[in-house]
Design an enzyme around this catalytic site. Structure first.
Site, PDB file in Angstrom:
ATOM      1  N   CYS A  50       0.834  -1.200   0.000  1.00 56.55           N
ATOM      2  CA  CYS A  50       0.000   0.000   0.000  1.00 56.55           C
ATOM      3  C   CYS A  50       0.866   1.246   0.000  1.00 56.55           C
ATOM      4  O   CYS A  50       0.463   2.293  -0.457  1.00 56.55           O
ATOM      5  CB  CYS A  50      -0.867   0.051   1.244  1.00 56.55           C
ATOM      6  N   HIS A 100      18.766   0.135   1.489  1.00 59.26           N
ATOM      7  CA  HIS A 100      17.342   0.449   1.394  1.00 59.26           C
ATOM      8  C   HIS A 100      16.492  -0.821   1.552  1.00 59.26           C
ATOM      9  O   HIS A 100      15.542  -0.843   2.331  1.00 59.26           O
ATOM     10  CB  HIS A 100      17.047   1.131   0.063  1.00 59.26           C
TER      11      HIS A 100
END
Lengths: 451, 269
Positions: A50, A100
């Site tokens: 999301c 990351h």
């Protein structure tokens, strides 16, 4: 070879954009195939949640790879132009890209730092890449490591304890509309994970009744069992809307399942009693136009994000610890990645062969006792010749194939065949690598010439 | 003596108001306690002033418009103190105190009219007290309405700021709105009836059709409609909040009308 990531998340892009880029599970295989069909993209993984859409890839050259991944993202949705998309993208390569991925997996990059869902989502993305064979040696190793880093961060820091989840934010928001949730009826539409979590939070507040509906009625019955609620046939969704004070929508549908008119009519039937709606999915399931309906309070994932912004102090402290741990792990995996370049493997292989040669020669000379210098040179020559001839094939293959699409597989294979341990492979800096390169060429030339 | 008390009261209410308004936008909880203490002190001064006037004149201090407005302010702060002590709803101060302060200031600005009234006028205080209590109910409903509209806007525009966190939930405000009207309306009804009876006794007619009386009737009908509309037409939540804000404007107009001619004793008669 570069490891790169191109993507956007809740901080860099609005939900409208994120939902355009979402790729449904059914189309994932096709998307991944398209990704690795770009020449120069060796491995790829698509992570879509999301809050983020990211493509991880192993490419020949970073700059070029970023351009290809941009093309790919722009082409995922017909209405998307690169002008709209590009300003929202972040690009990381190599150590930053690995860092990351680890931070994402450790939930340090999440909208709600410490939330547990992301680890499962990374696993799912990885499974997809495995299923569609878009990942290879490097991504396999990196993602597995990322998942294990994610797990250790959860167990070794208290980051998860403070994870004020999005679903918790949903409850807090609901309490600003309804002071007492105990008299309220909750309707859960769809069986999405986040939706179930939000519903669970609300049920733990002791709501009056839980209604559930999903397209698959058996699933709704199953959920109703777990929530001690009532399953409602999906076709009757509109007729139960007026009964619900709180509606949580989390279906996998790529379209609106609740329209503005539905809510207008529900509010009318409720004689203007407010309805609180949470749309937890991307793409959204509730028409955003509902926001303009009087007494309907619709919040999507971005609104929840805005609400979560408080009381983060404790979490931030734990997050700092986690960041340090993640950095260590990144450094560890970086030496592995650097070792994946052909040169260090070749150097290690040569060294191993030389070591064996010297060891075996020593043994032989000990056993033979006194021999002439000439005999000794003949025996040494024989050993060198065998070693060089045996290694010649693998070394040439490694050197040439390392540049190819499956280069890392070859390197990895060589390391396994010859049992080269990680510590044997000395990572070399850029300056030294040229020298080593020359070294190997010399060795090869020698081996060619040795009779 | 009671004049001094009134000025101290005004000063304290003013301080309380400033603090309460600061509390709205500031995270510190201390400010609200400080504001509450200052307001509480003001309330004691106010009470002392009312009692002082009563002792001095030997009459219930609810004979003139000036006194009525002062009583209105006193009642509002009383509600605030009770709610603050029982519900801990600190944020209410920022909305009620300005209203109380305004009412007290307009009371002091109104021309002084004292001295004893003819015996028939003695019953006026019943009418004034009941009307004022009813009006206090509407004022609280008005405040709840304003808070509702603010919170509704914040929720709709997703502004999760300090004010959002301090304002109570919407359904609480809606129910406070409804309950205040439910309480205020019968009191106002009785107040109007008492006024009509007094008017009959003093002037020989129940109604003299002056503008204030007409406005009072309009207000009464309006609040009746608001109450009925909630049950029959779903005039609740946002609609109820706006209606009570508009309704209270009617109340204020009535007051202004009275203030214009407040050289007369209670002209609602």
């Amino acid at each position: 070879m570069n490891i790169i990531v191109l993507g956007l998340n809740h901080r860099s892009a609005p939900v409208e954009l994120r939902e355009l880029l979402a790729i449904p599970e059914s189309r994932m295989g096709e998307a991944l195939s398209r990704l690795i069909a770009y020449p120069g993209i060796q491995e790829a993984m698509f992570l879509g949640t999301c809050n983020r859409v990211e493509v991880y890839a192993v490419v020949e050259r970073a700059e070029w790879g970023f351009r290809k991944l941009e093309d790919f993202l722009v082409s995922t949705h017909f209405s998307l132009s690169s002008d709209e998309l590009l300003p929202h993208l972040y690009r990381y390569s190599d150590d930053e890209a690995i860092g990351h991925l680890f931070r994402v997996s450790a939930s340090l990059d999440s909208m709600v730092v410490g939330e547990p869902q992301i680890l499962g989502q990374v696993k799912e993305a990885y499974d997809m890449a495995l299923t569609h064979q878009s990942s290879g040696v490097i991504l396999n190793k990196l993602v597995k490591k990322a998942i294990s880093v994610g797990k250790s961060v959860r167990t070794n820091t208290r980051i998860g304890e403070y994870a004020v989840s999005v679903s918790y934010a949903a409850v807090e928001l609901a309490k600003k509309v309804f002071s007492n949730l105990k008299q309220r009826v909750v309707l859960l539409v769809g069986a999405g994970e986040m939706g179930k979590l939000a519903a669970r939070h609300l049920v733990s507040q002791g709501v009056k009744e839980v209604l559930l509906t999903t397209r698959n009625h058996h699933r709704a019955l199953d959920l109703a069992d777990r929530f001690q609620g009532h399953a409602v046939p999906y076709e009757e969704l509109n007729s139960v809307l007026p009964r619900a004070d709180i509606i949580i929508c989390a279906t996998g549908a790529p379209h609106y399942v609740i329209a503005k008119e539905d809510i207008e009519s529900a509010i009318h039937q409720r004689m203007n009693r407010p309805i609180f709606l949470i749309d937890i999915t991307v793409p959204r399931n509730i028409d955003p136009g509902v926001k303009d309906v009087d007494n309907a309070f619709l919040f999507d994932i971005d609104d929840l994000k805005a609400h979560v912004g408080q009381n983060q102090e404790e979490r931030l402290r734990e997050a700092e610890k986690a960041e340090k741990y993640v950095q260590q792990e990144v450094n560890g995996i970086l030496s592995w990645v650097r070792g994946l370049e052909a040169t260090p493997t070749i150097v290690a292989l040569r060294k191993k062969a030389e070591d064996i040669k010297h060891l075996e020669l020593e043994k032989v000379f000990n056993r033979l006792g006194e021999i002439s210098l000439k005999d000794r040179m003949v025996i040494e020559g024989l050993a060198s010749s065998i070693v060089n001839k045996l290694l010649h094939g693998p070394l040439v293959t490694l050197k040439t194939e390392a540049q190819s699409q499956n280069g890392f597989a070859f390197i990895e294979a060589a390391r396994r065949f010859f049992e080269l341990k990680e510590q044997d492979i000395q990572v070399v800096g850029n300056e030294e690598s040229e020298e080593t390169e020359i070294d190997i060429i010399e060795v090869e030339e020698v081996s060619e010439e040795t009779p | 003596m009671s004049e001094n008390f009134i000025y101290s009261t005004m000063g304290l209410y003013f301080g309380g108001t400033i603090l309460a308004l600061t509390y709205l936008v500031h995270r510190s909880e201390f400010i609200s306690k400080f504001s509450f203490s200052v307001t509480g002190l003001g309330f004691l001064c106010h009470t002392a002033s009312l009692v002082g006037t009563m002792m001095a004149t030997g009459q219930v201090p609810l004979m003139t418009f000036k006194e009525a407005m002062s009583f209105f302010a006193w009642g509002l702060v009383f509600v605030l103190v009770i709610v603050g002590l029982t519900r801990g709803l600190q944020v209410l101060g920022a909305f009620i105190l300005p209203l109380a302060l305004l009412s007290l200031v307009s009371a002091t600005l109104a021309p002084v009219k004292s001295g004893s009234l003819p015996p028939v006028f003695q019953s006026v205080w019943v009418h004034v007290t009941l009307s004022m209590l009813g009006t206090i109910g509407f004022a609280v409903a008005f405040v709840a309405g304003v808070m509702y509209v603010l919170q509704e806007r914040l929720l709709k525009s997703k502004q999760f700021n300090v004010l959002y966190f301090k304002l109570p939930p919407l359904d609480f405000l809606d129910s406070l709105n409804q309950r205040s009207i439910l309480l205020g309306f019968p009191l106002l009804t009785l107040g109007i009836l008492a006024g009509a009876v007094s008017a009959q006794l003093t002037k020989g007619s129940y109604l003299s059709w002056n503008p204030e009386q007409i406005w009072a009737m309009v207000t009464w009908v309006f609040y009746l409609a608001v109450l009925l509309g909630r049950v029959t037409a779903g005039w609740r939540a946002k609609k109820a909040a706006y209606l009570t804000i508009v309704g209270f404007a009617g109340v204020i107009l009535t007051f202004v009308g009275i203030l214009m001619k407040s050289h007369q004793p209670m002209s609602l008669l």
